[in-house]
Design a protein around this motif. Structure first.
Motif, PDB file in Angstrom:
ATOM      1  N   THR A 459       3.577  -1.310  -0.489  1.00 60.03           N
ATOM      2  CA  THR A 459       3.297  -1.097  -1.828  1.00 60.03           C
ATOM      3  C   THR A 459       1.931  -1.606  -2.279  1.00 60.03           C
ATOM      4  N   ASN A 460       1.147  -1.049  -3.220  1.00 63.49           N
ATOM      5  CA  ASN A 460      -0.135  -2.040  -3.650  1.00 63.49           C
ATOM      6  C   ASN A 460      -1.158  -1.783  -2.480  1.00 63.49           C
ATOM      7  N   LEU A 461      -1.056  -0.884  -1.685  1.00 67.79           N
ATOM      8  CA  LEU A 461      -2.090  -0.886  -0.344  1.00 67.79           C
ATOM      9  C   LEU A 461      -3.288  -0.561  -0.729  1.00 67.79           C
ATOM     10  N   TYR A 462      -3.976  -1.117  -1.921  1.00 69.69           N
ATOM     11  CA  TYR A 462      -5.396  -0.691  -2.384  1.00 69.69           C
ATOM     12  C   TYR A 462      -6.522  -1.005  -1.327  1.00 69.69           C
ATOM     13  N   VAL A 463      -6.441  -2.019  -0.677  1.00 69.72           N
ATOM     14  CA  VAL A 463      -7.330  -2.413   0.308  1.00 69.72           C
ATOM     15  C   VAL A 463      -7.268  -1.646   1.506  1.00 69.72           C
TER      16      VAL A 463
END
Length: 662
Positions: A459-463
């Motif tokens: 989760t939270n794979l923004y990069v």
């Protein structure tokens, strides 16, 4: 009945239910305070109170100083009435000390550790208890002057080099050590910052006092065994002889080494040796540099301890006290993923939140360890550079150190910088470690929560999403850089010739024009990389005073490097080993050999004799002294300002300066 009426009736029912006991949480008895603060540290009263210990030891220290001043200084300075008057003893012979260095390092360590504890103490002076913050700041300034005076006799007892001084040193060090150990054994915990911070911060003080408690008896026993030894051996002036033997010894011609390119292992080995200081025959690091390095190590310990006890226990309390209510707030902000359909946190979400807090703790400890290791390595590298710079200045190679002409002579600013050097080294080390810790911790947290945690939980794979969208841009930059390097290697340089020549110029011009927009983007990335490397380099080398963080033209604006340069000026001009050795030769030619021989304070007299013409006496002794003096000055240009007349006379007698012996 309308919905509004139902709502009003419902609110009235709720208010009626809570009308009787709506303030139950206010009037509920709080209970026993000890049950609420079970971890509170009770007040601990030692058998010997802190103020009583300071009052008694201050009185004893004053008596010791007066006794040593009357018995030792009056005895050595009895020739004239004015010089024979009692005076304050010298704490350390910074420029003349060649003997034991354990006592000065131990006393400076006690003083510096006491000042580190003083900064966070509520009562800076042990005699005064204050409540207002304004008066506390004034008392801290007074404490900065009190503690050096309080520990003054501990270091002055070793400077007199007398049995009485060693006896007093034994008594003082034993009293200080016993009281400190006793107080910490009786009250190991304190409510300041962390229950064991007071104990851990006092460990260097106790260790230094233990060293003094063992060192002074050894010095006392050695003083009784020195009756048959000469004064030269007692004062440790064999270093001067070893230095002269080393620089005047005939060396075998160097073997021609092969011009083959060194291997990777040999280059790595030489790079590793640049960070490891190994003793070298015929050379000794000055006392002030040794003190500076020791204080820097203590500064690393004190700052690292303060950072550790300030962050880790608090973050552990936060992790152990986390509940589902706190986890629900994190879930609502999207910081913690929740697989529950209702969005309510469960045991899995609570465990994830605690895992995130544990990751913060690991990042902090890892960054602190990395900062300490890097600071230690930089300090060791600076010690190697100190030796190289001193050796170059000893043989007169000023341009190799300062990169511009500079006179090695006394000056007001130079003397001030020499006095401030040890304090600057400790202060710069503290600030450098703090900056490194902040930067490394931020980088570790960013890497952990932007790369490691997303890969682990998915989760939270923004990069990764940003990198996925920008992959054509990165591919274009990589291909353009590789294409330019390939064309430069195989197309625009004529191969098979030495030196290489430029070819295909028209194609070179076309490629340069077409790739200009792409090179602008590459330049932006190169600029960001340049900014990061410069910032990281300056952060890592902040504590290294022998290296300027500015360019050659702006070195004067770097206060640390300027202080170091002036320190070298004073150290080389006033404490050159060859100068000291020939000062002793001049003293031996001026005075008859007595049973006592030269004394510690005679080196300064030898320097004055070096600046004056030789007195009338035996022509043989005068000729020998002048010949050795001229030979020294010709091979040590840094000493020329102190004996210009002798150099002119030697040049007039057709004595040409020989090659400088390294």
């Amino acid at each position: 009945m309308s919905s509004e009426t139902l709502t009003n009736n419902h609110n009235l029912d709720i208010s009626s239910n809570f009308s009787d006991d709506d303030n139950w949480y206010i009037y509920e008895p709080l209970g026993d305070l000890d049950d609420m603060n079970r971890d509170a540290i009770p007040d601990c009263q030692t058998t010997v109170p802190y103020h009583l210990y300071h009052a008694g030891m201050t009185l004893v220290s004053v008596v010791v100083l007066l006794t040593l001043s009357l018995l030792i200084k009056r005895k050595h300075l009895y020739k004239t009435c004015l010089d024979g008057a009692p005076g304050l003893l010298s704490p350390v012979h910074f420029l003349e000390e060649e003997g034991n260095r354990g006592v000065p390092i131990a006393v400076f360590g006690i003083l510096f550790s006491s000042l580190c504890v003083l900064v966070l103490d509520a009562n800076p002076l042990p005699f005064v208890s204050i409540s207002s913050s304004r008066s506390r700041e004034y008392l801290k300034i007074l404490a900065l002057l009190y503690y050096p005076v309080f520990y003054y006799p501990l270091i002055a007892c070793a400077t007199v080099r007398h049995k009485i001084g060693y006896v007093f040193g034994c008594l003082l060090s034993w009293c200080h050590c016993v009281v400190h150990v006793w107080q910490k054994v009786e009250c190991p915990e304190s409510p300041k910052i962390y229950r064991y911070y007071s104990l851990l911060s006092s460990v260097p003080i106790i260790l230094c006092l233990a060293v003094l408690s063992l060192w002074y008896p050894v010095l006392l026993v050695q003083s009784f065994r020195r009756k048959g030894k000469t004064a030269e051996e007692v004062l440790g002036n064999g270093y001067y002889k070893e230095y002269l033997k080393n620089i005047l010894a005939k060396r075998a011609p160097e073997r021609k080494t092969s011009k083959a390119k060194p291997s990777v292992f040999s280059r790595f080995q030489s790079y590793l040796y640049s960070y490891i200081y190994t003793p070298q025959e015929g050379f000794q690091i000055p006392l002030k540099l040794t003190l500076s390095l020791a204080m820097a190590v203590l500064a690393v310990y004190q700052v690292a301890l303060l950072l550790l006890v300030t962050f880790v226990p608090n973050i552990q309390i936060v992790r152990s006290g986390m509940t589902k209510d706190v986890t629900a707030l994190l879930v609502q902000f999207g910081l913690i993923p929740s697989k529950n359909a209702a969005g309510l946190p469960g045991d899995k979400e609570l465990a994830t939140a605690k895992y995130y807090v544990w990751a913060l703790e690991v990042c902090f400890v890892a960054s602190l360890v990395l900062s300490c290791l890097l600071t230690f390595s930089i300090l060791m590298q600076s010690l190697v550079r100190h030796r190289i710079n001193l050796q170059r200045l000893y043989r007169g190679a000023v341009m190799d150190v300062f990169h511009r002409p500079r006179k090695l002579q006394l000056s007001q600013q130079g003397l001030v910088c020499w006095m401030c050097f040890t304090g600057f080294q400790a202060a710069f080390t503290c600030l450098g470690l703090l900056i490194q810790q902040v930067v490394f911790f931020v980088c570790a947290v960013a890497f952990t929560f932007l790369v490691v945690v997303p890969l682990q939980f998915g989760t939270n794979l923004y990069v990764f999403k940003v990198a996925e969208k920008m992959w054509p841009f990165w591919l274009t930059l990589v291909v353009s850089v590789l294409a330019q390097n390939g064309l430069a290697q195989f197309c625009f340089l004529e191969r098979g010739r030495r030196p290489k020549e430029l070819t295909n110029r028209r194609a070179l011009y076309i490629v340069t024009y077409l790739l200009f927009p792409v090179n602008v983007l590459v330049g932006v990335l190169a600029g960001v990389w340049r900014m990061l490397t410069i910032a990281l380099y300056n952060i890592l080398h902040f504590c290294q005073l022998d290296l300027s963080l500015l360019g050659h033209g702006t070195e004067a604006f770097d206060p640390g490097y300027r202080t170091y340069c002036y320190y070298l000026n004073i150290e080389v001009s006033q404490s050159h080993p060859a100068m000291k050795a020939f000062c002793w030769l001049l003293l031996q030619s001026q005075r008859p050999r007595g049973p006592k021989g030269p004394q510690p304070g005679d080196v300064e007299e030898g320097v004055m004799l070096m600046k004056q013409p030789a007195s009338k006496g035996s022509h043989h002794k005068q000729n020998c002294a002048r010949w050795w003096l001229a030979y020294t000055l010709l091979n040590n240009p840094s000493l020329l300002p102190y004996r210009k007349g002798a150099l002119l006379n030697s040049t007039a007698h057709k004595m040409q300066p020989g090659p400088v012996i390294p």
